[in-house]
Each structure stands twice: as C-alpha cells, then as structure tokens.
Scaffold this motif. Sequence first.
Motif, PDB file in Angstrom:
ATOM      1  N   LYS A 329      -9.801  11.329 -27.979  1.00  0.00           N
ATOM      2  CA  LYS A 329      -8.907  12.153 -28.779  1.00  0.00           C
ATOM      3  C   LYS A 329      -9.648  13.147 -29.676  1.00  0.00           C
ATOM      4  O   LYS A 329      -9.131  14.215 -29.996  1.00  0.00           O
ATOM      5  CB  LYS A 329      -7.999  11.260 -29.650  1.00  0.00           C
ATOM      6  N   LYS A 330     -10.867  12.806 -30.107  1.00  0.00           N
ATOM      7  CA  LYS A 330     -11.617  13.699 -30.982  1.00  0.00           C
ATOM      8  C   LYS A 330     -12.139  14.899 -30.182  1.00  0.00           C
ATOM      9  O   LYS A 330     -12.795  14.731 -29.165  1.00  0.00           O
ATOM     10  CB  LYS A 330     -12.793  12.967 -31.621  1.00  0.00           C
ATOM     11  N   PHE A 331     -11.855  16.114 -30.687  1.00  0.00           N
ATOM     12  CA  PHE A 331     -12.352  17.308 -30.012  1.00  0.00           C
ATOM     13  C   PHE A 331     -13.851  17.502 -30.227  1.00  0.00           C
ATOM     14  O   PHE A 331     -14.541  18.066 -29.388  1.00  0.00           O
ATOM     15  CB  PHE A 331     -11.604  18.553 -30.498  1.00  0.00           C
ATOM     16  N   TRP A 332     -14.340  17.082 -31.407  1.00  0.00           N
ATOM     17  CA  TRP A 332     -15.765  17.220 -31.729  1.00  0.00           C
ATOM     18  C   TRP A 332     -16.343  15.821 -31.914  1.00  0.00           C
ATOM     19  O   TRP A 332     -16.499  15.346 -33.038  1.00  0.00           O
ATOM     20  CB  TRP A 332     -15.957  18.068 -32.992  1.00  0.00           C
ATOM     21  N   PRO A 333     -16.668  15.125 -30.823  1.00  0.00           N
ATOM     22  CA  PRO A 333     -17.151  13.748 -30.943  1.00  0.00           C
ATOM     23  C   PRO A 333     -18.529  13.687 -31.586  1.00  0.00           C
ATOM     24  O   PRO A 333     -19.296  14.657 -31.561  1.00  0.00           O
ATOM     25  CB  PRO A 333     -17.211  13.283 -29.479  1.00  0.00           C
ATOM     26  N   ASN A 334     -18.826  12.542 -32.145  1.00  0.00           N
ATOM     27  CA  ASN A 334     -20.167  12.295 -32.667  1.00  0.00           C
ATOM     28  C   ASN A 334     -21.170  12.392 -31.509  1.00  0.00           C
ATOM     29  O   ASN A 334     -20.934  11.809 -30.452  1.00  0.00           O
ATOM     30  CB  ASN A 334     -20.215  10.888 -33.284  1.00  0.00           C
ATOM     31  N   PRO A 335     -22.281  13.127 -31.672  1.00  0.00           N
ATOM     32  CA  PRO A 335     -23.272  13.216 -30.584  1.00  0.00           C
ATOM     33  C   PRO A 335     -23.739  11.858 -30.085  1.00  0.00           C
ATOM     34  O   PRO A 335     -24.056  11.714 -28.901  1.00  0.00           O
ATOM     35  CB  PRO A 335     -24.422  14.001 -31.228  1.00  0.00           C
ATOM     36  N   CYS A 336     -23.753  10.855 -30.964  1.00  0.00           N
ATOM     37  CA  CYS A 336     -24.156   9.508 -30.544  1.00  0.00           C
ATOM     38  C   CYS A 336     -23.192   8.955 -29.494  1.00  0.00           C
ATOM     39  O   CYS A 336     -23.598   8.270 -28.553  1.00  0.00           O
ATOM     40  CB  CYS A 336     -24.209   8.566 -31.746  1.00  0.00           C
ATOM     41  N   SER A 337     -21.895   9.271 -29.622  1.00  0.00           N
ATOM     42  CA  SER A 337     -20.926   8.780 -28.644  1.00  0.00           C
ATOM     43  C   SER A 337     -21.065   9.501 -27.309  1.00  0.00           C
ATOM     44  O   SER A 337     -20.661   8.985 -26.271  1.00  0.00           O
ATOM     45  CB  SER A 337     -19.503   8.964 -29.188  1.00  0.00           C
ATOM     46  N   THR A 338     -21.652  10.693 -27.346  1.00  0.00           N
ATOM     47  CA  THR A 338     -21.869  11.439 -26.104  1.00  0.00           C
ATOM     48  C   THR A 338     -23.030  10.863 -25.307  1.00  0.00           C
ATOM     49  O   THR A 338     -23.015  10.884 -24.077  1.00  0.00           O
ATOM     50  CB  THR A 338     -22.147  12.926 -26.418  1.00  0.00           C
ATOM     51  N   PHE A 339     -24.038  10.333 -26.008  1.00  0.00           N
ATOM     52  CA  PHE A 339     -25.259   9.899 -25.330  1.00  0.00           C
ATOM     53  C   PHE A 339     -25.544   8.401 -25.434  1.00  0.00           C
ATOM     54  O   PHE A 339     -26.369   7.904 -24.662  1.00  0.00           O
ATOM     55  CB  PHE A 339     -26.464  10.660 -25.903  1.00  0.00           C
ATOM     56  N   CYS A 340     -24.927   7.681 -26.342  1.00  0.00           N
ATOM     57  CA  CYS A 340     -25.408   6.330 -26.675  1.00  0.00           C
ATOM     58  C   CYS A 340     -24.385   5.220 -26.504  1.00  0.00           C
ATOM     59  O   CYS A 340     -24.578   4.129 -27.038  1.00  0.00           O
ATOM     60  CB  CYS A 340     -25.936   6.304 -28.111  1.00  0.00           C
ATOM     61  N   THR A 341     -23.267   5.449 -25.812  1.00  0.00           N
ATOM     62  CA  THR A 341     -22.284   4.377 -25.630  1.00  0.00           C
ATOM     63  C   THR A 341     -22.337   3.854 -24.193  1.00  0.00           C
ATOM     64  O   THR A 341     -23.062   4.370 -23.351  1.00  0.00           O
ATOM     65  CB  THR A 341     -20.860   4.882 -25.938  1.00  0.00           C
ATOM     66  N   SER A 342     -21.536   2.819 -23.927  1.00  0.00           N
ATOM     67  CA  SER A 342     -21.502   2.226 -22.583  1.00  0.00           C
ATOM     68  C   SER A 342     -20.493   2.918 -21.667  1.00  0.00           C
ATOM     69  O   SER A 342     -20.376   2.560 -20.493  1.00  0.00           O
ATOM     70  CB  SER A 342     -21.159   0.736 -22.689  1.00  0.00           C
ATOM     71  N   GLU A 343     -19.767   3.886 -22.197  1.00  0.00           N
ATOM     72  CA  GLU A 343     -18.755   4.606 -21.409  1.00  0.00           C
ATOM     73  C   GLU A 343     -19.433   5.373 -20.272  1.00  0.00           C
ATOM     74  O   GLU A 343     -20.567   5.826 -20.390  1.00  0.00           O
ATOM     75  CB  GLU A 343     -17.992   5.553 -22.351  1.00  0.00           C
ATOM     76  N   ILE A 344     -18.737   5.541 -19.138  1.00  0.00           N
ATOM     77  CA  ILE A 344     -19.364   6.049 -17.911  1.00  0.00           C
ATOM     78  C   ILE A 344     -19.908   7.463 -18.069  1.00  0.00           C
ATOM     79  O   ILE A 344     -20.983   7.792 -17.554  1.00  0.00           O
ATOM     80  CB  ILE A 344     -18.369   5.957 -16.721  1.00  0.00           C
ATOM     81  N   ASN A 345     -19.208   8.328 -18.810  1.00  0.00           N
ATOM     82  CA  ASN A 345     -19.710   9.695 -19.002  1.00  0.00           C
ATOM     83  C   ASN A 345     -20.919   9.726 -19.935  1.00  0.00           C
ATOM     84  O   ASN A 345     -21.794  10.584 -19.798  1.00  0.00           O
ATOM     85  CB  ASN A 345     -18.595  10.592 -19.552  1.00  0.00           C
ATOM     86  N   SER A 346     -20.980   8.811 -20.874  1.00  0.00           N
ATOM     87  CA  SER A 346     -22.146   8.694 -21.746  1.00  0.00           C
ATOM     88  C   SER A 346     -23.360   8.224 -20.948  1.00  0.00           C
ATOM     89  O   SER A 346     -24.478   8.694 -21.148  1.00  0.00           O
ATOM     90  CB  SER A 346     -21.853   7.731 -22.889  1.00  0.00           C
ATOM     91  N   MET A 347     -23.138   7.288 -20.023  1.00  0.00           N
ATOM     92  CA  MET A 347     -24.216   6.813 -19.156  1.00  0.00           C
ATOM     93  C   MET A 347     -24.797   7.947 -18.330  1.00  0.00           C
ATOM     94  O   MET A 347     -26.020   8.123 -18.244  1.00  0.00           O
ATOM     95  CB  MET A 347     -23.684   5.703 -18.241  1.00  0.00           C
ATOM     96  N   SER A 348     -23.928   8.764 -17.742  1.00  0.00           N
ATOM     97  CA  SER A 348     -24.420   9.872 -16.921  1.00  0.00           C
ATOM     98  C   SER A 348     -25.143  10.916 -17.771  1.00  0.00           C
ATOM     99  O   SER A 348     -26.144  11.501 -17.330  1.00  0.00           O
ATOM    100  CB  SER A 348     -23.264  10.518 -16.150  1.00  0.00           C
ATOM    101  N   ALA A 349     -24.672  11.140 -19.008  1.00  0.00           N
ATOM    102  CA  ALA A 349     -25.351  12.090 -19.898  1.00  0.00           C
ATOM    103  C   ALA A 349     -26.766  11.608 -20.221  1.00  0.00           C
ATOM    104  O   ALA A 349     -27.716  12.403 -20.247  1.00  0.00           O
ATOM    105  CB  ALA A 349     -24.543  12.276 -21.188  1.00  0.00           C
ATOM    106  N   ARG A 350     -26.934  10.294 -20.449  1.00  0.00           N
ATOM    107  CA  ARG A 350     -28.269   9.745 -20.725  1.00  0.00           C
ATOM    108  C   ARG A 350     -29.194   9.915 -19.532  1.00  0.00           C
ATOM    109  O   ARG A 350     -30.364  10.295 -19.673  1.00  0.00           O
ATOM    110  CB  ARG A 350     -28.169   8.253 -21.083  1.00  0.00           C
ATOM    111  N   VAL A 351     -28.680   9.612 -18.359  1.00  0.00           N
ATOM    112  CA  VAL A 351     -29.503   9.737 -17.142  1.00  0.00           C
ATOM    113  C   VAL A 351     -29.944  11.187 -16.944  1.00  0.00           C
ATOM    114  O   VAL A 351     -31.116  11.465 -16.667  1.00  0.00           O
ATOM    115  CB  VAL A 351     -28.725   9.231 -15.907  1.00  0.00           C
ATOM    116  N   LEU A 352     -29.011  12.117 -17.097  1.00  0.00           N
ATOM    117  CA  LEU A 352     -29.335  13.533 -16.912  1.00  0.00           C
ATOM    118  C   LEU A 352     -30.354  14.011 -17.935  1.00  0.00           C
ATOM    119  O   LEU A 352     -31.276  14.779 -17.609  1.00  0.00           O
ATOM    120  CB  LEU A 352     -28.051  14.373 -17.007  1.00  0.00           C
ATOM    121  N   LEU A 353     -30.219  13.558 -19.168  1.00  0.00           N
ATOM    122  CA  LEU A 353     -31.164  13.947 -20.222  1.00  0.00           C
ATOM    123  C   LEU A 353     -32.555  13.383 -19.939  1.00  0.00           C
ATOM    124  O   LEU A 353     -33.568  14.059 -20.171  1.00  0.00           O
ATOM    125  CB  LEU A 353     -30.655  13.460 -21.581  1.00  0.00           C
ATOM    126  N   CYS A 354     -32.608  12.182 -19.413  1.00  0.00           N
ATOM    127  CA  CYS A 354     -33.904  11.561 -19.092  1.00  0.00           C
ATOM    128  C   CYS A 354     -34.595  12.244 -17.914  1.00  0.00           C
ATOM    129  O   CYS A 354     -35.814  12.105 -17.744  1.00  0.00           O
ATOM    130  CB  CYS A 354     -33.706  10.078 -18.772  1.00  0.00           C
TER     131      CYS A 354
END
Length: 441
Positions: A329-354
């Motif tokens: 629901k948040k339009f501007w999520p915390n960057p930590c939630s974008t890269f550091c959670t167990s959610e599937i899109n966060s997982m893919s963001a971590r892999v891509l960044l690595c």
Amino acid sequence: MVVTQLNLEFRFQGKKLRGFSCEFTRCPQGVFPETACTFTCQIVVPLLLSGLGMMTAGLLMNTIQHWPVFVEVNDLLTLVPPLVGLKGNLEMTLASRLATAANTGQIDDPREQHRVVNSNLALIQVQATVLGLLAAVVVLLLGAVSRGELDFAKVELLCASSIITAFLASFALGLLMVCIVIGARKLGVNPDNIATPIAASLGDLITLSILAFISSFFYKHKDSQFLTPLVCIGFMVLTLVWILIAKQNPPIVKILKFGWFPIILAMVFSSFGGLILNKTISKEQYKGMAIFTPIICGVGGNLVAIQTSRISTYLHMWSTPGVLPLWMKKFWPNPCSTFCTSEINSMSARVLLCLVIPSHLIFFFVIYLVEGQSVPNSKTFVVLYLLAGLVQVTILLYLAEVMARLMWHQALDPDNHCIPYLTGLGDLLGTGLLALCFLIE
C-alpha cells in the motif's frame, strides 16, 4: 488470490493404468514459489550473453566513431543512446508484456496467441517509426542549442538514418522476443527472467550496426536530392498499415492512444545521455568512454527491466489494476523493505544487486584483454567504475518498486509505463556516472 497448481503423472503398461502420482502446490501470495537459486540460474546465462553483446557494441562504437560520416555528422553520436535505448522503450516493454501474458495464460490458445503477437509487433513498428523521427528531431535541437546553429544540410540524412535504424532493429528484435517468450513458456522457464536480457544481448549490436551502415550509405549518396525525403515519407505512410493491424487487439489500441508519453520522455532522457557522450567521447581524458557506455547503460537497463517485469507479473496474478495488495500500500516503501525482506520481489532485487559487481568485473576483464592499454585500468578507475554501476542499479531497483506501485494504483500497466522511464533514466545515470569516473580518475 490463491494460486493452485495440480500436477498428475499416470503410469501405463500397455493400455492398462498401473499407477499415478499427484503433486499439489498452493501459494497464498499469488505466485508459485521460486528460490533465489532457481532465479539466479535462469538469469545468469542470458545476462552474460547480453554483456557479450554490449561489449561487442562498445568495441564497434569505438571503431565507427572515426568513420567519415560520424566525423562529418557529429550529431550521429548523440543519436546513438536514444536509438540504442529503443530496446528498453520498445523491445523490453514488448518482452515484459508478452511474459506477463504467458505467465497468466493469455497466449496458451493458438488463435489468441496469433492475435496478440501480430498486434504487438505492429504496435512496436508504429512506435519505432515515430520515435526514430522524434529522436532525430530532439538530437538536432540539442545540437543546435549546444553549438548555437542548426545545420540544415544534415537534417535529411539524420532523420532518414534514424527512422530506418529504429524500424529494422525493432522488427528483428520483436520477432526474437516472440520466439523467446513462447519457447520459454513451452520449456517451463519464467520468461520474465530471460526475455529482457536476451533482447539487450543483440539490441545494442544490431542497432549500432544498422545505424553505421545506413548512415554511411546515405552519406555516400548525399548528392541524391530526393532519396532521403522519399525514404522518410515512405516509412511514415507504412505506419498506417501497422496501425490497422494493431487495432485487432483492444488493449494494444489503448497503448497506441495513450502510451506515448513514457517512451517519448524516456527517449529525451537517453538523448541527454547522448549529449554527454558527444561532448566527452573525442577528448583524450575520456578515452574508453565509447566502449564502457553501452555496458554500464545496458547492465543497469537489463537488471531493472527484469525486476519491473517480475513485479508487473506479480501484480497481474495477485490483484486487479487500481488495487494494490495490502502489503504494497505504501507508494514510497522503506528501501530496507525493497532489498531486505523475505518477500519474492525483495529476494529478486537482492539477487540482481549482487550480480552487479561480478558482471562488471567480468566485462571489464574481457575488454581489457581485447583492448589492452587503450582503456583505463588503474585501481582507482576500477573501484569508481564498480561503485558507479552499483549506485546506478540500486537507484533503479528502488525506483522500479516505487513506480510499479504508483502506476498500478493509477490502473496503468507497469509493463508499458515503467520500463521506458527506468531504462531511459538508466542511460542518463549510467552515462553521467561514467563520465564522472573518467573525470575523477
């Protein structure tokens, strides 16, 4: 929405059923489970292939910048990023649309598949022709502002070269995208993970090659008064045919009417990146800029296109346009939630960044082996270059999450409205950060 998958396996001896097995998968979050290992394995090879294509494009650009037509018509160098960026504006957007359609079962029926493919290919031909002309106009205006004058003698050559290059490159890459998405669907591979990198693997090289040879042809025949105007008029008239084909599909008609702003603005972003390239490429201090520009822009564009395509598919499978999932629901999520959670899109963001640092190190090493001392190789430059790539991709991945939520909330498809913005911004960020690396080093 809960997605349920049931796999049945029957074992026969002759015509008699001797047994069967049943596998039941239920995912309450709306997507089938995909591990980081599976995701990485699916994208590594396409990503390396795209890097090989981008390296070849960089070496090609390092060569063609000295051709007579590029020396005489200096604005052609400014035209390179927006034309190469069309793969992000058009082909990657096409790949993302088709991947979403494949993952949601929209092209499983042969008749529907034929209609969707034809209308999508016709759409990108209309977009490529119009954007090819607009790119030439924007580049001419930027050149006129920076120099204080407009050279009318080169207008026709630039416009004709841009239109034909955009048209032919989009046609070839569009057909390739269709084959890849349909093939991936049949092989059980997620098209979101492989389609956009493969588009990039040949996109830069095909576009640069066509631009070099077409512009050289027109340069050799510059005394032919009616050649370039007839070519421009002919291709613009041909767009009417593509429009009629595209109208077979109502969702494509909507894109044809309202989907121009993202790709035009993305082209403007890329054009400013081209202006930076034009101002730096010929200076000794920026030696090697031509080689590294397609790579840093391409890697960033590839990774953010993969992430955006996955987020779009996730939203299409879980929700309906205009309604965001509760946890998004948040339009501007915390960057930590974008890269550091167990959610599937966060997982893919971590892999891509690595993958950013290893990818750039491999490409840098190969370029150094091929070009040797003609590229900067000091430790300071390597560290700055890797840092620039990491900063670029981090910003783009976070913006992908933000923009996908904003577009979906407005009932707009992220496949069509996010990828052009992000790849255009990636070109501008990549070129600017790369120029800064050379300047500091």
